[in-house]
Design a protein around this motif. Structure first.
Motif, PDB file in Angstrom:
ATOM      1  N   GLU A  96      46.473  59.776  46.560  1.00  0.00           N
ATOM      2  CA  GLU A  96      46.203  58.805  47.525  1.00  0.00           C
ATOM      3  C   GLU A  96      45.831  57.507  46.774  1.00  0.00           C
ATOM      4  N   ALA A  97      45.870  56.622  47.401  1.00  0.00           N
ATOM      5  CA  ALA A  97      45.633  55.097  46.971  1.00  0.00           C
ATOM      6  C   ALA A  97      44.013  54.824  47.032  1.00  0.00           C
ATOM      7  N   LEU A  98      43.669  54.327  45.690  1.00  0.00           N
ATOM      8  CA  LEU A  98      42.302  53.903  45.718  1.00  0.00           C
ATOM      9  C   LEU A  98      42.029  52.352  46.311  1.00  0.00           C
ATOM     10  N   ARG A  99      40.703  52.048  46.274  1.00  0.00           N
ATOM     11  CA  ARG A  99      40.639  50.884  46.619  1.00  0.00           C
ATOM     12  C   ARG A  99      39.250  49.943  45.882  1.00  0.00           C
ATOM     13  N   MET A 100      39.483  48.934  45.429  1.00  0.00           N
ATOM     14  CA  MET A 100      38.540  48.129  44.646  1.00  0.00           C
ATOM     15  C   MET A 100      38.378  46.737  45.511  1.00  0.00           C
ATOM     16  N   THR A 101      37.212  46.309  45.617  1.00  0.00           N
ATOM     17  CA  THR A 101      36.807  45.374  46.568  1.00  0.00           C
ATOM     18  C   THR A 101      36.183  44.151  45.867  1.00  0.00           C
ATOM     19  N   PHE A 102      36.542  42.951  45.853  1.00  0.00           N
ATOM     20  CA  PHE A 102      35.800  41.731  45.130  1.00  0.00           C
ATOM     21  C   PHE A 102      35.655  40.705  46.273  1.00  0.00           C
ATOM     22  N   THR A 103      34.240  40.054  45.957  1.00  0.00           N
ATOM     23  CA  THR A 103      33.886  39.161  46.640  1.00  0.00           C
ATOM     24  C   THR A 103      33.812  37.707  45.962  1.00  0.00           C
ATOM     25  N   GLY A 104      34.393  36.487  46.820  1.00  0.00           N
ATOM     26  CA  GLY A 104      33.985  35.363  45.673  1.00  0.00           C
ATOM     27  C   GLY A 104      33.762  34.136  46.853  1.00  0.00           C
ATOM     28  N   ALA A 105      33.341  33.026  46.448  1.00  0.00           N
ATOM     29  CA  ALA A 105      33.087  31.964  47.206  1.00  0.00           C
ATOM     30  C   ALA A 105      34.441  31.381  47.918  1.00  0.00           C
ATOM     31  N   THR A 106      35.537  31.365  47.264  1.00  0.00           N
ATOM     32  CA  THR A 106      36.646  30.957  47.462  1.00  0.00           C
ATOM     33  C   THR A 106      37.812  31.994  47.241  1.00  0.00           C
ATOM     34  N   PRO A 107      38.807  31.841  48.056  1.00  0.00           N
ATOM     35  CA  PRO A 107      39.844  32.950  47.902  1.00  0.00           C
ATOM     36  C   PRO A 107      40.564  32.824  46.212  1.00  0.00           C
ATOM     37  N   SER A 108      40.512  31.757  45.867  1.00  0.00           N
ATOM     38  CA  SER A 108      41.012  31.894  44.380  1.00  0.00           C
ATOM     39  C   SER A 108      40.000  32.535  43.439  1.00  0.00           C
ATOM     40  N   GLU A 109      38.807  32.419  43.676  1.00  0.00           N
ATOM     41  CA  GLU A 109      37.697  32.961  42.725  1.00  0.00           C
ATOM     42  C   GLU A 109      37.648  34.828  43.071  1.00  0.00           C
ATOM     43  N   ALA A 110      38.072  35.018  44.219  1.00  0.00           N
ATOM     44  CA  ALA A 110      37.835  36.482  44.609  1.00  0.00           C
ATOM     45  C   ALA A 110      39.277  37.078  43.991  1.00  0.00           C
ATOM     46  N   LEU A 111      40.547  36.342  43.918  1.00  0.00           N
ATOM     47  CA  LEU A 111      41.636  36.800  43.445  1.00  0.00           C
ATOM     48  C   LEU A 111      41.643  36.984  41.933  1.00  0.00           C
ATOM     49  N   GLN A 112      40.970  35.946  41.194  1.00  0.00           N
ATOM     50  CA  GLN A 112      40.887  35.907  39.784  1.00  0.00           C
ATOM     51  C   GLN A 112      39.865  36.872  39.533  1.00  0.00           C
ATOM     52  N   MET A 113      38.836  37.268  40.225  1.00  0.00           N
ATOM     53  CA  MET A 113      38.095  38.569  39.741  1.00  0.00           C
ATOM     54  C   MET A 113      38.921  39.737  39.776  1.00  0.00           C
ATOM     55  N   ALA A 114      39.848  40.132  40.697  1.00  0.00           N
ATOM     56  CA  ALA A 114      40.821  41.040  40.943  1.00  0.00           C
ATOM     57  C   ALA A 114      41.674  41.038  39.846  1.00  0.00           C
ATOM     58  N   ALA A 115      42.307  39.937  39.495  1.00  0.00           N
ATOM     59  CA  ALA A 115      43.265  39.852  38.620  1.00  0.00           C
ATOM     60  C   ALA A 115      42.648  40.177  36.962  1.00  0.00           C
ATOM     61  N   SER A 116      41.333  39.744  36.798  1.00  0.00           N
ATOM     62  CA  SER A 116      40.582  40.320  35.683  1.00  0.00           C
ATOM     63  C   SER A 116      40.565  41.461  35.511  1.00  0.00           C
ATOM     64  N   TRP A 117      39.872  42.481  36.666  1.00  0.00           N
ATOM     65  CA  TRP A 117      39.592  43.612  36.811  1.00  0.00           C
ATOM     66  C   TRP A 117      41.052  44.335  36.294  1.00  0.00           C
ATOM     67  N   LEU A 118      42.057  43.963  37.119  1.00  0.00           N
ATOM     68  CA  LEU A 118      43.159  44.768  36.829  1.00  0.00           C
ATOM     69  C   LEU A 118      43.830  44.593  35.362  1.00  0.00           C
ATOM     70  N   ALA A 119      43.400  43.485  34.661  1.00  0.00           N
ATOM     71  CA  ALA A 119      44.041  43.392  33.481  1.00  0.00           C
ATOM     72  C   ALA A 119      43.369  44.272  32.604  1.00  0.00           C
ATOM     73  N   GLY A 120      42.167  44.425  32.771  1.00  0.00           N
ATOM     74  CA  GLY A 120      41.370  45.434  31.868  1.00  0.00           C
ATOM     75  C   GLY A 120      41.433  46.949  32.110  1.00  0.00           C
ATOM     76  N   ARG A 121      42.361  47.503  33.172  1.00  0.00           N
ATOM     77  CA  ARG A 121      42.400  48.695  33.630  1.00  0.00           C
ATOM     78  C   ARG A 121      43.973  49.029  33.347  1.00  0.00           C
ATOM     79  N   PRO A 122      44.241  49.533  32.162  1.00  0.00           N
ATOM     80  CA  PRO A 122      45.519  50.170  31.743  1.00  0.00           C
ATOM     81  C   PRO A 122      45.848  51.611  32.663  1.00  0.00           C
ATOM     82  N   GLU A 123      44.642  51.984  32.977  1.00  0.00           N
ATOM     83  CA  GLU A 123      44.972  53.353  33.843  1.00  0.00           C
ATOM     84  C   GLU A 123      45.710  53.154  34.983  1.00  0.00           C
ATOM     85  N   VAL A 124      45.409  51.883  35.601  1.00  0.00           N
ATOM     86  CA  VAL A 124      46.172  51.673  37.102  1.00  0.00           C
ATOM     87  C   VAL A 124      47.753  51.516  36.739  1.00  0.00           C
TER      88      VAL A 124
END
Length: 140
Positions: A89-117
């Motif tokens: 089953e798919a899991l979900r992670m949520t990120f909140t930022g002041a701008t779309p690019s800030e929120a997307l950058q947080m998601a990208a940084s989180w994914l970069a540090g998760r080799p188990e994904v």
């Protein structure tokens, strides 16, 4: 097994989730007219989908509810081994930022540090009152 679409007191049953979501969007667009986008939420605990029209970045009008079939497991269909990664089953992670690019950058940084994904199934963003929310649906 069917999916049920409920909107403004009316119900419709269809065979697939894609068809159910499309019918929900069509009913909303027919009812409200001008729509600039869609807010689609999935409640994993009850496995229901909530669809609402978006105009100028704000959700408007009534919400359509898509109810999925209840899974039925019998001795023949019950898995005898752990599901493969693609079947989990798919899991979900949520990120909140002041701008779309800030929120997307947080998601990208989180994914970069998760080799188990192992796979990212979907990414969605939603405007909020205090910024933007990015949701990453993944399998690990």
């Amino acid at each position: 097994m069917t999916y049920r679409v409920e909107y403004n007191g009316e119900e419709l049953e269809v065979e697939t989730l894609d068809s159910a979501l499309d019918n929900a969007k069509h009913a909303i667009a027919t009812d409200l007219g001008q729509i600039s986008g869609w807010a689609v939420e999935h409640d994993e605990t009850i496995n229901d989908w909530f669809v609402q029209g978006v105009l100028d970045g704000k959700a408007i009008g009534p919400t359509a509810v898509v109810t999925g079939p209840e899974p039925t497991l019998t001795a023949e269909t019950f898995p005898r081994h752990a599901p493969a990664a693609a079947e989990r089953e798919a899991l979900r992670m949520t990120f909140t930022g002041a701008t779309p690019s800030e929120a997307l950058q947080m998601a990208a940084s989180w994914l970069a540090g998760r080799p188990e994904v192992l796979a990212v199934d979907d990414i969605g963003w939603h405007p909020m009152r205090t910024g933007y929310e990015v949701r990453v649906y993944y399998r690990g």
